[in-house]
Structure formats: C-alpha cells, structure tokens
Design a protein around this motif. Sequence first.
Motif, mmCIF file in Angstrom:
data_model
loop_
_atom_site.group_PDB
_atom_site.id
_atom_site.type_symbol
_atom_site.label_atom_id
_atom_site.label_comp_id
_atom_site.label_asym_id
_atom_site.label_seq_id
_atom_site.Cartn_x
_atom_site.Cartn_y
_atom_site.Cartn_z
ATOM 1 N N MET A 1 0.846 -1.168 0.000
ATOM 2 C CA MET A 1 0.000 0.000 0.000
ATOM 3 C C MET A 1 0.898 1.240 0.000
ATOM 4 O O MET A 1 1.796 1.353 0.811
ATOM 5 N N GLU A 2 0.630 2.132 -0.910
ATOM 6 C CA GLU A 2 1.403 3.370 -0.979
ATOM 7 C C GLU A 2 0.712 4.431 -0.126
ATOM 8 O O GLU A 2 -0.514 4.532 -0.119
ATOM 9 N N ILE A 3 1.494 5.193 0.597
ATOM 10 C CA ILE A 3 0.882 6.237 1.409
ATOM 11 C C ILE A 3 0.468 7.385 0.505
ATOM 12 O O ILE A 3 1.101 7.680 -0.498
ATOM 13 N N SER A 4 -0.618 8.029 0.874
ATOM 14 C CA SER A 4 -1.153 9.104 0.048
ATOM 15 C C SER A 4 -0.248 10.326 0.103
ATOM 16 O O SER A 4 0.580 10.482 1.005
ATOM 17 N N LYS A 5 -0.448 11.182 -0.877
ATOM 18 C CA LYS A 5 0.339 12.410 -0.944
ATOM 19 C C LYS A 5 0.094 13.279 0.296
ATOM 20 O O LYS A 5 1.024 13.881 0.824
ATOM 21 N N ILE B 1 4.406 2.549 6.120
ATOM 22 C CA ILE B 1 4.770 3.898 5.726
ATOM 23 C C ILE B 1 6.045 3.917 4.906
ATOM 24 O O ILE B 1 6.449 4.953 4.420
ATOM 25 N N TYR B 2 6.667 2.787 4.730
ATOM 26 C CA TYR B 2 7.903 2.722 3.958
ATOM 27 C C TYR B 2 7.547 2.533 2.496
ATOM 28 O O TYR B 2 6.751 1.700 2.143
ATOM 29 N N GLU B 3 8.153 3.335 1.628
ATOM 30 C CA GLU B 3 7.867 3.258 0.203
ATOM 31 C C GLU B 3 9.159 3.049 -0.550
ATOM 32 O O GLU B 3 10.112 3.780 -0.357
ATOM 33 N N LYS B 4 9.196 2.060 -1.399
ATOM 34 C CA LYS B 4 10.393 1.785 -2.197
ATOM 35 C C LYS B 4 10.518 2.791 -3.329
ATOM 36 O O LYS B 4 9.531 3.203 -3.911
ATOM 37 N N VAL C 1 14.273 8.945 6.391
ATOM 38 C CA VAL C 1 14.497 8.110 5.202
ATOM 39 C C VAL C 1 13.862 6.729 5.381
ATOM 40 O O VAL C 1 13.660 6.028 4.399
ATOM 41 N N ALA C 2 13.532 6.365 6.604
ATOM 42 C CA ALA C 2 12.874 5.083 6.864
ATOM 43 C C ALA C 2 11.438 5.070 6.351
ATOM 44 O O ALA C 2 10.894 4.008 6.074
ATOM 45 N N PHE C 3 10.827 6.256 6.207
ATOM 46 C CA PHE C 3 9.410 6.268 5.838
ATOM 47 C C PHE C 3 9.003 7.355 4.856
ATOM 48 O O PHE C 3 7.841 7.424 4.468
ATOM 49 N N LEU C 4 9.923 8.199 4.436
ATOM 50 C CA LEU C 4 9.598 9.231 3.454
ATOM 51 C C LEU C 4 10.423 9.059 2.185
ATOM 52 O O LEU C 4 11.581 8.648 2.247
ATOM 53 N N PRO C 5 9.861 9.409 1.048
ATOM 54 C CA PRO C 5 10.634 9.402 -0.195
ATOM 55 C C PRO C 5 11.750 10.453 -0.145
ATOM 56 O O PRO C 5 11.686 11.390 0.664
ATOM 57 N N PRO C 6 12.744 10.340 -1.010
ATOM 58 C CA PRO C 6 13.905 11.234 -0.960
ATOM 59 C C PRO C 6 13.578 12.729 -0.995
ATOM 60 O O PRO C 6 14.124 13.500 -0.205
ATOM 61 N N LEU C 7 12.697 13.142 -1.875
ATOM 62 C CA LEU C 7 12.411 14.572 -1.993
ATOM 63 C C LEU C 7 11.762 15.125 -0.731
ATOM 64 O O LEU C 7 12.073 16.236 -0.297
ATOM 65 N N LYS D 1 2.084 11.930 3.152
ATOM 66 C CA LYS D 1 3.503 12.270 2.974
ATOM 67 C C LYS D 1 3.765 13.715 3.371
ATOM 68 O O LYS D 1 4.766 14.017 4.030
ATOM 69 N N LEU D 2 2.860 14.612 2.968
ATOM 70 C CA LEU D 2 3.025 16.027 3.320
ATOM 71 C C LEU D 2 2.921 16.234 4.832
ATOM 72 O O LEU D 2 3.690 17.012 5.412
ATOM 73 N N ILE D 3 1.989 15.540 5.460
ATOM 74 C CA ILE D 3 1.829 15.659 6.915
ATOM 75 C C ILE D 3 3.066 15.120 7.629
ATOM 76 O O ILE D 3 3.590 15.750 8.555
ATOM 77 N N LEU D 4 3.551 13.953 7.192
ATOM 78 C CA LEU D 4 4.759 13.392 7.799
ATOM 79 C C LEU D 4 5.962 14.310 7.578
ATOM 80 O O LEU D 4 6.783 14.496 8.484
ATOM 81 N N THR D 5 6.051 14.906 6.397
ATOM 82 C CA THR D 5 7.142 15.840 6.115
ATOM 83 C C THR D 5 7.059 17.049 7.036
ATOM 84 O O THR D 5 8.077 17.501 7.572
ATOM 85 N N ALA D 6 5.856 17.570 7.240
ATOM 86 C CA ALA D 6 5.678 18.714 8.136
ATOM 87 C C ALA D 6 6.053 18.348 9.575
ATOM 88 O O ALA D 6 6.692 19.143 10.281
ATOM 89 N N LEU D 7 5.684 17.141 9.999
ATOM 90 C CA LEU D 7 6.039 16.698 11.351
ATOM 91 C C LEU D 7 7.554 16.551 11.504
ATOM 92 O O LEU D 7 8.128 16.965 12.519
ATOM 93 N N VAL D 8 8.201 15.965 10.492
ATOM 94 C CA VAL D 8 9.656 15.817 10.538
ATOM 95 C C VAL D 8 10.315 17.197 10.534
ATOM 96 O O VAL D 8 11.254 17.443 11.295
ATOM 97 N N ALA D 9 9.814 18.109 9.701
ATOM 98 C CA ALA D 9 10.371 19.464 9.669
ATOM 99 C C ALA D 9 10.211 20.145 11.028
ATOM 100 O O ALA D 9 11.114 20.856 11.485
#
Length: 168
Positions: free
Chosen positions: A1-5, A163-166, A45-51, A8-16
């Motif tokens: 299952m791929e995580i939705s965009k 939450i991990y995406e290849k 990097v364990a759960f977010l794409p590179p960008l 990803k944005l929410i996780l990125t905001a939390l990491v930031a």
Amino acid sequence: MEISKLKKLILTALVAAICVIGSFIKVPGFVATAALDSAPALISVAFLPPLYSGFAAGLGHLATALTSGFPSGPFHLLIALEMLIITYIFNVLHRNGLHILKWIFFIIGNGVLAALPFYYLISPAFFIGAVPSLVVAAVINAVITAIALPIIGKVSAKGKYEIYEKCD
C-alpha cells in the motif's frame, strides 16, 4: 500500500517540526550555524521518499539560520538547498542498501562539501573556520540517526502501519 500524498506532506511537516526543535541545539563553532537539525530528516528516510526528506532537511536548516540570527544572510537559502540535496542523496543511498557509503557521503557532504561554495563566495578563512564545527555537527547528527534509524525502520516495517515506500 502506498501512502497518500497528503500523508507524505503531513509526515514531512512533522519531521520538519522536529528539525526545528533540533535547530535549538547548537554545536559551538567559530563562524558556522551548526545544529542538530539534520538528524530528524535523516531518520525520515525510513518512511519518506527522498524529496520529502530533503525538504524537511532544508526547512530544518532555515530554522537553524533563523534561531542563529541569519549570520550568513541570504546564503542560508543556498545552504538549505544543499541540505535538501544531501538528504535526498542520503535517502537514495539508504534505499539502495549502500549503508556505509551513505554515512561517508553525509559526513563529507554536510561537513565539507556544503561549505565549499563559501570558500569562493565569502573567503577561504570562513571555509577553514566553518568546517570543523560542521564536521562535528555532521558526526553528531549521524550518530543520532545511526541509533534511531534501525528502530524506526523495524517499527515501520513490522507494524500495522505501512509507511515505507520503495524508490524505483
């Protein structure tokens, strides 16, 4: 299952946001604004794409610059871009199983290569003064990440949350 965009944005905001917290923990230096703002982005990097990891790192550096009073002025935008690129490459190396190379790349990239433009833009003395604290900060961020990343990777791989995406 791929995580939705959106996820990803929410996780990125939390990491930031966690990067912003790390930006308050400074590594003493002569001229550089080194802090522990990179570790959360590296752990992501364990759960977010590179960008997405890269954007979190870039925002983390801008927070460090803000809490330091922007001593390098608009050059901090260049540094934020460098952090985005360094974390992006770190993420790609991690996903491709190049675990030793990712650490070497991060420490050299964050500690030396990121400061290299300032050899020419500001002065050789600035570069020489900045590199020691940047290398120390890079090593500290790498150690924190090396401790936390395997734990986060195991939790995200075996838990009910995928939450991990290849990368392709």
